[in-house]
Design an enzyme around this catalytic site. Structure first.
Site, short mmCIF file in Angstrom:
data_model
loop_
_atom_site.label_atom_id
_atom_site.label_comp_id
_atom_site.label_asym_id
_atom_site.label_seq_id
_atom_site.Cartn_x
_atom_site.Cartn_y
_atom_site.Cartn_z
N LYS A 38 -12.46 9.08 0.95
CA LYS A 38 -12.54 9.24 2.41
C LYS A 38 -13.80 10.01 2.80
O LYS A 38 -14.48 9.66 3.76
CB LYS A 38 -11.30 9.97 2.93
CG LYS A 38 -10.02 9.15 2.80
CD LYS A 38 -8.79 10.01 3.06
CE LYS A 38 -7.50 9.24 2.83
NZ LYS A 38 -6.33 10.14 2.70
N VAL A 95 2.81 0.31 5.15
CA VAL A 95 1.82 0.16 6.23
C VAL A 95 1.85 -1.23 6.85
O VAL A 95 1.78 -1.38 8.08
CB VAL A 95 0.40 0.51 5.71
CG1 VAL A 95 -0.64 0.30 6.80
CG2 VAL A 95 0.36 1.96 5.21
N LYS A 130 -9.16 2.58 1.38
CA LYS A 130 -10.29 3.53 1.22
C LYS A 130 -11.02 3.35 -0.10
O LYS A 130 -12.23 3.46 -0.18
CB LYS A 130 -9.83 4.98 1.40
CG LYS A 130 -8.91 5.48 0.35
CD LYS A 130 -7.65 6.07 0.91
CE LYS A 130 -6.94 5.09 1.82
NZ LYS A 130 -5.54 5.28 1.99
N GLY A 144 8.36 10.91 -0.97
CA GLY A 144 7.54 9.70 -0.89
C GLY A 144 6.10 9.97 -0.48
O GLY A 144 5.33 9.05 -0.25
N GLY A 162 1.63 7.07 6.49
CA GLY A 162 2.91 6.67 7.09
C GLY A 162 2.79 5.33 7.79
O GLY A 162 1.70 4.91 8.18
N GLU A 222 2.76 9.74 -5.14
CA GLU A 222 3.16 8.59 -5.97
C GLU A 222 3.80 9.11 -7.26
O GLU A 222 3.64 10.28 -7.62
CB GLU A 222 1.90 7.81 -6.39
CG GLU A 222 0.98 7.45 -5.27
CD GLU A 222 1.30 6.12 -4.65
OE1 GLU A 222 1.95 5.30 -5.32
OE2 GLU A 222 0.92 5.92 -3.49
N GLY A 270 -5.56 8.06 8.11
CA GLY A 270 -4.46 7.33 8.75
C GLY A 270 -4.60 7.13 10.24
O GLY A 270 -5.53 6.47 10.72
N LYS A 317 4.80 -11.06 -1.76
CA LYS A 317 5.56 -11.63 -2.90
C LYS A 317 7.07 -11.53 -2.65
O LYS A 317 7.83 -12.41 -3.00
CB LYS A 317 5.20 -10.88 -4.18
CG LYS A 317 3.97 -11.45 -4.88
CD LYS A 317 3.79 -10.84 -6.25
CE LYS A 317 2.96 -9.58 -6.13
NZ LYS A 317 2.73 -8.76 -7.22
N GLU A 337 -10.78 1.52 10.33
CA GLU A 337 -10.31 2.79 10.91
C GLU A 337 -9.19 3.41 10.07
O GLU A 337 -9.13 4.63 9.88
CB GLU A 337 -9.81 2.53 12.34
CG GLU A 337 -9.27 3.75 13.06
CD GLU A 337 -10.32 4.83 13.29
OE1 GLU A 337 -11.21 4.61 14.11
OE2 GLU A 337 -10.24 5.88 12.64
N1 HSE Z 1 -2.06 9.44 -0.16
C1 HSE Z 1 -2.82 9.77 0.99
C2 HSE Z 1 -2.48 11.16 1.45
C3 HSE Z 1 -2.63 8.84 2.15
O1 HSE Z 1 -1.64 11.82 0.85
O2 HSE Z 1 -3.09 11.60 2.41
C4 HSE Z 1 -3.42 7.60 2.00
O3 HSE Z 1 -4.77 7.88 1.78
#
Ligand code: HSE
Length: 427
Positions: A206, A15, A106, A188, A303, A191, A135, A46, A130
């Site tokens: 959210k 991001v 969030k 991706g 994204g 996680e 997203g 870093k 926002e």
């Molecule tokens: N991991 C979240 C999703 C995006 O899959 O919507 C960031 O909140």
């Protein structure tokens, strides 16, 4: 007159990189169309190589948050690190230095919004978020700046892209949950540890933020009922399909005379519900306002560029306006004690059971539902083996508590083998 603003980006992951790309690529365009000249004055990252590979000058790579915050060229600090550890320290340090903060975090916001807001107010700093919800979909600004004429009655959304991708693949490709999760990880979306997404924590954060804004009341995460998608099977998705339903992980908020209802759980919705056609990793939020009626926003919830889009829109807003928005309600960590919450909410239910295949079982099941005042809409035998049968029971609208009591009672029947699934149906 052209307004100038200096930005620092904390974290150059996906991001942060997207934000930097938009700010540099569209710099001249923002000057022309928005009257703002935005320059990235510092980054905190870093991995120096990562910063250099994005084209950031070495002199702009800061070595500490203090260095960023003492830089007079920096007006706006963008936090895109995530989590509540170092990100919280950095955001607080920036606010305490009087810098305006823009964040996509969030979890930080859902857990510590009041504390951050108090700090921002004290320092007359801006605090923008926002990108924290859905997203690139401009839902926060819609709630704050577009829906003021309305009392918002409900908010329903597909607010997690990872789980939507998994459920879409299970529905359309017939994949198992494990297969779909693996592919989501490969792409991706999910996680390595997918807990935050698949167990509904991300959606809960959210929904807590969105419903607070929608209903003008602080809705703490503890108030949100949460259930993830890990127990969902392709059998249930296929059964739902036959009945005309699509399965989605929904965040649902309702503000009714009985109180506020906030929940995140897998939900069957009719195939013609506009949310049913939101597939793959896309997100959407459906709002009902007492004046406007229904509206729906649709787009990418994650994204580099979609989330970067939300961040840059906050940066531009902060650069253009001297006044900041803060929550219109009393924003404290415990919420307002006067707010009533509906815990025993009502819904229709889909329940799949495995029972011994013998005479009288269906009658016993039906009697147990009836004794708990639950009216059955449909019963189907959907499979089984020599000794067992799978039964699907769909109910009319009934109370959650009554369903729990019924299932407890059913579990004590000698003919009961397993309660396979309980899925709420939202009209
Ligand atoms: N991991 C979240 C999703 C995006 O899959 O919507 C960031 O909140």
């Amino acid at each position: 007159m052209l307004k100038k603003a200096g930005v620092a980006i904390l974290g150059l992951g996906v991001v942060g990189g997207g934000t930097y790309e938009i700010l540099t690529k569209n710099k001249e365009y923002f000057k022309k169309t928005q009257g703002v000249d935005i320059t990235v004055q510092a980054v905190l990252e870093k991995n120096k190589e990562r910063a250099l590979s994005l084209g950031i000058e070495e002199s702009k790579i800061a070595s500490s948050i203090e260095e960023v915050c003492s830089n007079p060229e920096v007006d706006i600090v963008v936090e895109v690190i995530g989590g509540t550890g170092v990100a919280k320290t950095f955001v607080k340090t920036a606010l305490m230095s009087g810098k305006t903060v823009v964040t996509s975090n969030k979890e930080l916001f859902a857990k510590h919004w009041p504390e951050l807001e108090a700090e921002a107010k004290k320092m007359n700093a801006g605090l923008f978020f926002e990108a924290s919800c859905v997203g690139g979909v401009p839902i926060i600004r819609t709630l704050i700046d577009g829906m003021q004429a309305n009392k918002i009655l409900s908010i329903k959304g597909i607010i997690n892209g990872t789980t939507n991708y998994i459920l879409t693949k299970m529905a359309y490709e017939g994949w198992s949950y494990e297969e779909a999760l693996k592919e989501a990880q490969r792409l991706g979306y999910a996680e390595f540890d997918p807990t935050a997404d698949v167990e509904g924590f991300d959606a809960t954060y959210k929904l807590s933020i969105l419903s607070s804004l929608a209903f003008n009341k602080k809705i703490c995460i503890e108030n949100v009922y949460r259930e993830g998608i890990t127990a969902i099977t392709k059998e249930d998705i296929a059964q739902g399909k036959e009945m005309g339903y699509t399965l989605k992980l929904l965040g649902i908020g309702k503000d009714t005379e009985k109180g506020v209802e906030v929940r995140v759980h897998p939900t069957f919705i009719k195939n013609d519900n506009p949310l049913a056609s939101v597939n793959d990793s896309f997100n959407a939020v459906h709002l009902v306002g007492d004046a406007v009626g229904e509206i729906m926003l649709y787009g990418r919830g994650a994204g580099a560029l979609p989330t970067g889009s939300a961040i840059v829109s906050d940066i531009i807003f902060a650069a253009k306006h001297n006044e900041y928005f803060y929550a219109s309600f009393k924003n404290n960590a415990q919420g307002n004690k006067e707010t009533k919450f509906v815990k025993d909410f009502t819904s229709k239910y889909y329940i799949r059971l495995t029972v011994k295949d013998m005479a009288g079982v269906l009658a016993k099941i039906a009697t147990t539902f009836a004794k708990n005042n639950i009216s059955i809409a449909e019963v189907k035998q959907v499979g089984g083996s020599d000794n067992s049968a799978q039964i699907v029971v769909n109910t009319h609208v009934c109370a959650e508590g009554a369903v729990k009591k019924t299932l407890d009672k059913l579990s004590t029947l000698p003919e009961m083998i397993k309660v396979n699934s309980v899925i709420r149906i939202e009209d």
